[in-house]
Design an enzyme around this catalytic site. Structure first.
Site, PDB file in Angstrom:
ATOM      1  N   GLU A 156     109.767 -87.363 -64.808  1.00  0.00           N
ATOM      2  CA  GLU A 156     108.867 -86.435 -65.508  1.00  0.00           C
ATOM      3  C   GLU A 156     108.707 -86.823 -66.982  1.00  0.00           C
ATOM      4  O   GLU A 156     107.616 -86.724 -67.542  1.00  0.00           O
ATOM      5  CB  GLU A 156     109.389 -85.002 -65.360  1.00  0.00           C
ATOM      6  N   GLU A 176     113.792 -83.227 -56.452  1.00  0.00           N
ATOM      7  CA  GLU A 176     114.326 -81.897 -56.763  1.00  0.00           C
ATOM      8  C   GLU A 176     114.458 -81.001 -55.543  1.00  0.00           C
ATOM      9  O   GLU A 176     115.360 -80.165 -55.471  1.00  0.00           O
ATOM     10  CB  GLU A 176     113.436 -81.193 -57.798  1.00  0.00           C
TER      11      GLU A 176
HETATM   12  C1  LIG Z   1     113.846 -80.175 -64.281  1.00  0.00           C
HETATM   13  C2  LIG Z   1     113.983 -81.322 -63.341  1.00  0.00           C
HETATM   14  O1  LIG Z   1     112.801 -81.458 -62.610  1.00  0.00           O
HETATM   15  C3  LIG Z   1     115.148 -81.078 -62.437  1.00  0.00           C
HETATM   16  C4  LIG Z   1     115.866 -82.333 -62.080  1.00  0.00           C
HETATM   17  O2  LIG Z   1     115.658 -83.406 -62.613  1.00  0.00           O
HETATM   18  S1  LIG Z   1     117.077 -82.141 -60.910  1.00  0.00           S
HETATM   19  C5  LIG Z   1     117.775 -83.720 -60.748  1.00  0.00           C
HETATM   20  C6  LIG Z   1     116.899 -84.656 -59.965  1.00  0.00           C
HETATM   21  N1  LIG Z   1     117.630 -85.869 -59.724  1.00  0.00           N
HETATM   22  C7  LIG Z   1     118.259 -86.077 -58.578  1.00  0.00           C
HETATM   23  O3  LIG Z   1     118.216 -85.277 -57.658  1.00  0.00           O
HETATM   24  C8  LIG Z   1     119.029 -87.352 -58.485  1.00  0.00           C
HETATM   25  C9  LIG Z   1     120.428 -87.049 -58.033  1.00  0.00           C
HETATM   26  N2  LIG Z   1     121.245 -88.240 -57.986  1.00  0.00           N
HETATM   27  C10 LIG Z   1     121.150 -89.134 -57.001  1.00  0.00           C
HETATM   28  O4  LIG Z   1     120.356 -89.048 -56.089  1.00  0.00           O
HETATM   29  C11 LIG Z   1     122.116 -90.278 -57.042  1.00  0.00           C
HETATM   30  O5  LIG Z   1     123.265 -89.837 -57.732  1.00  0.00           O
HETATM   31  C12 LIG Z   1     121.562 -91.533 -57.767  1.00  0.00           C
HETATM   32  C13 LIG Z   1     120.473 -92.135 -56.888  1.00  0.00           C
HETATM   33  C14 LIG Z   1     121.044 -91.170 -59.116  1.00  0.00           C
HETATM   34  C15 LIG Z   1     122.706 -92.557 -57.947  1.00  0.00           C
HETATM   35  O6  LIG Z   1     123.302 -92.823 -56.716  1.00  0.00           O
HETATM   36  P1  LIG Z   1     124.650 -93.694 -56.636  1.00  0.00           P
HETATM   37  O7  LIG Z   1     124.471 -94.939 -57.379  1.00  0.00           O
HETATM   38  O8  LIG Z   1     124.990 -93.775 -55.172  1.00  0.00           O
HETATM   39  O9  LIG Z   1     125.760 -92.887 -57.395  1.00  0.00           O
HETATM   40  P2  LIG Z   1     126.312 -91.418 -57.153  1.00  0.00           P
HETATM   41  O10 LIG Z   1     127.719 -91.514 -56.701  1.00  0.00           O
HETATM   42  O11 LIG Z   1     125.373 -90.609 -56.341  1.00  0.00           O
HETATM   43  O12 LIG Z   1     126.258 -90.846 -58.634  1.00  0.00           O
HETATM   44  C16 LIG Z   1     127.066 -91.394 -59.662  1.00  0.00           C
HETATM   45  C17 LIG Z   1     127.580 -90.269 -60.516  1.00  0.00           C
HETATM   46  O13 LIG Z   1     126.475 -89.713 -61.222  1.00  0.00           O
HETATM   47  C18 LIG Z   1     126.430 -88.310 -61.030  1.00  0.00           C
HETATM   48  N3  LIG Z   1     125.013 -87.912 -61.033  1.00  0.00           N
HETATM   49  C19 LIG Z   1     123.997 -88.496 -60.397  1.00  0.00           C
HETATM   50  N4  LIG Z   1     122.845 -87.881 -60.703  1.00  0.00           N
HETATM   51  C20 LIG Z   1     123.150 -86.887 -61.545  1.00  0.00           C
HETATM   52  C21 LIG Z   1     122.401 -85.900 -62.223  1.00  0.00           C
HETATM   53  N5  LIG Z   1     121.069 -85.827 -62.094  1.00  0.00           N
HETATM   54  N6  LIG Z   1     123.062 -85.030 -63.006  1.00  0.00           N
HETATM   55  C22 LIG Z   1     124.386 -85.109 -63.166  1.00  0.00           C
HETATM   56  N7  LIG Z   1     125.149 -86.020 -62.566  1.00  0.00           N
HETATM   57  C23 LIG Z   1     124.541 -86.902 -61.764  1.00  0.00           C
HETATM   58  C24 LIG Z   1     127.077 -88.087 -59.679  1.00  0.00           C
HETATM   59  O14 LIG Z   1     127.568 -86.775 -59.557  1.00  0.00           O
HETATM   60  C25 LIG Z   1     128.181 -89.112 -59.706  1.00  0.00           C
HETATM   61  O15 LIG Z   1     129.240 -88.572 -60.476  1.00  0.00           O
HETATM   62  P3  LIG Z   1     130.768 -88.958 -60.135  1.00  0.00           P
HETATM   63  O16 LIG Z   1     130.864 -90.444 -60.315  1.00  0.00           O
HETATM   64  O17 LIG Z   1     131.547 -88.161 -61.100  1.00  0.00           O
HETATM   65  O18 LIG Z   1     130.980 -88.540 -58.717  1.00  0.00           O
END
Ligand SMILES: C[C@H](O)CC(=O)SCCNC(=O)CCNC(=O)[C@H](O)C(C)(C)COP(=O)(O)OP(=O)(O)OC[C@H]1O[C@@H](n2cnc3c(N)ncnc32)[C@H](O)[C@@H]1OP(=O)(O)O
Length: 762
Positions: A156, A176
């Site tokens: 975004e 999301e």
């Molecule tokens: C207002 C907005 O529209 C709202 C949003 O943006 S909501 C958030 C949208 N983003 C997401 O849903 C992405 C979520 N994350 C993921 O899908 C995956 O973590 C990723 C693809 C980024 C990385 O995957 P991968 O490399 O396998 O690592 P993964 O183990 O999942 O994550 C690594 C660390 O980052 C953290 N992390 C990943 N994304 C995060 C996020 N958005 N916020 C906080 N922590 C996050 C994980 O909890 C993990 O922490 P840990 O090592 O303490 O367990």
């Protein structure tokens, strides 16, 4: 909006009024360079670096994925304010540190937002004040330089920039919805204007990211470059914009990709119908469509406000709380106390052997070769070996047919598999996974042979789903390297891997298997050694409760319907048909032997077996199956139920014959909760969250209910105890609440609170 002076005297516009006590990201300007300095444990920041070319490079820094915490967002605004104010800045490039643009809004901040413990900015501050009225409306152009990932809020931010340059492999998406919310920083408005309504809805509703190359084709990304050219290309692009050589696009007001009103209406109608069919229990996908529609009908600014209001509501919903819990629980399974905190590094596993080429063995071999592990598949004769190799081949070919694998990749992947009829080729394997039938003496012999042929460091794993691993390894002296690797069928598709440790399994071996699990893209859950481990122990009362209800008069098809409506992929009877009566009875025998006091002995299945009904494979079980495996109820089943009743002396209970859906759900799932409590209390699972993941990934429990223990806590320990106690008085030991449940209920404590003095079996 409050206006405050930071400690260095710079004026900053602070949306949080007095909320600066938590952190202050102050700007220090030094010789044309400015850095943002963290204070008081800021959770991430941005830096700004102005080059001689007049481009300000703003870098998001918040390891590991550069998530957008409130600190990062406030710092981004401050960096922007500075860049816009400074005369030596002509254009701006936004990027993320260490090859990752941003993983989106900081999900760990959701808890604070939900409980009101975090000071939130004023309404619409991030999406309207910062991204729309500061970044997008700026008189200096911004270019997003994207590598690694731009997800959720990350994308975004990028979409609010005037152009996006990406690497071909970067992942861009708005996932999301998988967290029970909708995009909240303008994504619902900008994505449809960049890629069209249909594709935008698809990307949001499926939560699936696209790669840079696809994003380029869609128009989401303006140019593709290699990672080492990324920032320099973005700088050049930004300067070209200043010089009018490149278009300067505000995505929010783009209209060329938008469909006509009539077409848009059809797309929304189709989208809603699909959501209602595929996710009838979820509201937020429908809200997402409503918000996109508002933007199309009433204009993007109205859309942004609607997005903000809907986001605020959804972030506090039970669905969001449950899905965020699942997000962290899934990542928490690889954190095992006294194992993963010992500083051990996983050893390299170069070659794996799988014993047994049946359904499970071939599935496991498929999962391994798909992740580039060379595999030896061992069978007892040529015929079985060929059948096993053919199964792996068929699994891979089905990926080619679905367009998930090229023919070339298929050949390369299949060439990693070699067949064997003896153990000679086992001399250099690093791990063996035994996947033969559930026969104790056969497994004992295999493990004794493995000890003779495999190198001393080799991990000796068994895929047994029920047998005690100490028994499996009793003819060896290798107890420290014996471990359970319990896959779920089909093993190359199902995401869960139950890693079973005995009290002698070494932490190094657990760390090694956790690493292999991650590499083959499974979610590993480490559990202790017992009959049925975690998943099958929870599954057992699920089918048992269903049989008990049916014998007491509840309609079996009504049970399956209620359970499916609750969110399980299928009801208990459809599941027994799928698994096959043979497997069901064999598993039941293990439980009857080990937990006789809480087994409900029903004759329904054995009676059906006598009539050559064995489930889906015989096209007759609790349902009848046609050529396309479509199930339809069979009125004949009634006669087996009546016969079973007369054998066990059970009579129809008028109350159970008229159970509400709510009562069906509780009578099926509260015994599952009861068993999950035992598993937790015995230390078989270290954390309640591990049981949540096991239930979601192993049983198909709906993730939007947060998993079995999370859901149970939403009902309350007291309520669950009272209901089970009441049923146990009428229907016996099967429902009797366990001591752990009784204790928690008496204390009014949640079931998922840690077990302090659990008698750990590990
Ligand atoms: C207002 C907005 O529209 C709202 C949003 O943006 S909501 C958030 C949208 N983003 C997401 O849903 C992405 C979520 N994350 C993921 O899908 C995956 O973590 C990723 C693809 C980024 C990385 O995957 P991968 O490399 O396998 O690592 P993964 O183990 O999942 O994550 C690594 C660390 O980052 C953290 N992390 C990943 N994304 C995060 C996020 N958005 N916020 C906080 N922590 C996050 C994980 O909890 C993990 O922490 P840990 O090592 O303490 O367990």
């Amino acid at each position: 909006m409050g206006i405050s002076h930071t400690q260095t005297g710079t004026i900053s516009t602070d949306p949080r009024s007095d909320a600066r006590s938590v952190v202050s990201a102050s700007l220090r300007i030094a010789g044309g360079k400015a850095t943002v300095k963290e204070k008081n444990m800021a959770k991430g920041t941005t830096t700004i670096d102005v080059g001689a070319d007049g481009v300000a490079l703003i870098t998001i820094i918040n390891p590991p994925v550069n998530s957008l915490s409130f600190d990062v967002l406030y710092s981004l605004k401050e960096s922007y304010d500075q860049a816009l104010r400074r005369d030596d800045v002509k254009a701006i490039v936004v990027t993320g540190a260490k090859g990752k643009f941003s993983g989106g809004f900081d999900i760990s901040a959701f808890g604070g937002v939900q409980t009101g413990k975090v000071d939130q900015p004023k309404p619409g501050y991030i999406s309207i004040d910062v991204l729309t009225d500061t970044v997008e409306a700026a008189r200096k152009p911004s270019v997003a330089a994207i590598d690694g990932l731009a997800l959720g809020g990350g994308l975004e931010v990028a979409m609010a920039c005037h152009a996006r340059i990406s690497t071909p492999t970067a992942q861009l998406g708005l996932p999301e919805l998988q967290l029970g919310i909708i995009p909240g920083f303008g994504g619902t408005q900008r994505l449809p204007r960049l890629v069209g309504i249909s594709k935008a809805l698809e990307m949001m509703l499926t939560s699936k990211p696209v790669k840079g190359t696809e994003a380029h084709g869609l128009g989401l990304v303006d140019s593709l470059v290699s990672p080492n050219e990324l920032v320099s290309s973005a700088r050049r692009w930004a300067l070209d914009m200043v010089e009018g050589k490149r278009p300067w696009v505000a995505s929010l007001y783009k209209t060329d990709k938008l469909d006509s009103f009539g077409e848009a209406r059809e797309i929304f109608k189709f989208g809603r119908a699909q959501v209602r069919r595929q996710a009838p229990n979820l509201q937020h996908p429908l809200v997402c469509i409503d918000v996109v529609e508002t933007g199309i009908i009433s204009g993007p600014r109205a859309g942004l406000w609607k997005e903000f209001e809907s986001f605020q509501e959804l972030v506090r919903s039970d669905t969001c709380k449950s899905l965020v819990h699942i997000f962290f629980a899934q990542r928490g399974t690889t954190k095992v106390p006294a194992v993963t905190d010992l500083g051990l590094k996983p050893r390299r596993v170069n070659k794996v052997a799988v014993i047994g080429g049946g359904l499970m063995g071939s599935g496991i071999a498929t999962a391994l070769v798909l992740s580039n592990y060379p595999v030896i598949l061992k069978e007892i004769n040529e015929k079985f070996l060929q059948a096993g190799l053919d199964r792996v081949k068929a699994n891979l070919q089905s990926r080619v047919k679905k367009g998930k694998m090229t023919q070339e990749k298929f050949e390369k992947t299949f060439s990693l598999l070699k067949g064997a009829l003896d153990y000679e080729s086992f001399r250099d394997v690093d791990m063996v996974i035994e996947a033969v039938i559930e026969n104790v003496s056969l497994k004992q012999q295999i493990f004794a042979d493995l000890e003779k042929y495999c190198p001393p460091h080799c991990i000796l794993a068994s895929n047994t789903s029920t047998i005690d691993l100490n028994l499996v390894g009793s003819k060896t002296r290798s107890h420290d390297r014996i471990i359970g690797a319990h896959f779920f069928s089909p093993a190359h598709i199902m995401p869960l891997l139950e890693i079973v440790r005995t009290n002698k399994t070494s932490p190094q071996v657990i760390v090694d298997l956790l690493d292999v699990g991650k590499k083959i893209r499974k979610t590993p859950v480490v559990v202790g050694n017992c009959t049925g481990f975690a998943v099958n122990r929870m599954f057992f009362p699920y089918t048992q409760a269903a049989l008990l209800l049916v014998e007491h008069g509840t309609d079996l098809y009504l049970i399956d319907k209620a359970v499916t409506k609750f969110g399980m992929p299928m009801g208990p009877f459809r599941l027994v048909d799928l698994v096959g009566f043979g497997v069901g009875v064999a598993t039941a025998m293990q439980f009857i032997e080990n937990f006789p006091e809480r087994t409900y002995k029903s004759m329904v299945i054995p009676l059906m077996q006598e009539d050559k009904r064995a489930g889906e494979t015989t096209r007759k079980g609790f349902y009848l199956y046609d050529d396309k495996r479509k199930a339809r109820p069979d009125p004949e089943v009634k006669k087996y139920i009546e016969k079973a009743r007369s054998i066990s002396g059970v009579s129809v209970d008028p109350k159970l014959a008229k159970l509400s859906e709510k009562d069906i759900i509780e009578m099926i799932f509260l015994p599952v909760v009861n068993e999950a409590c035992r598993v937790f209390a015995e230390g078989i699972a270290v954390k309640a969250a591990d049981l949540d993941i096991s239930s979601v990934m192993g049983m198909g429990f709906p993730p939007y209910r947060g998993g079995i223990m999370f859901w149970a806590d939403s009902l309350g320990s007291k309520y669950i105890y009272t209901r089970l106690e009441e049923w146990s008085k009428t229907f016996g030991g099967f429902f009797k609440p366990c001591a752990f449940l009784a204790e928690r209920a008496a204390a009014g404590a949640p079931l998922s609170a840690p077990v302090e003095q659990a008698k750990s079996r590990m």
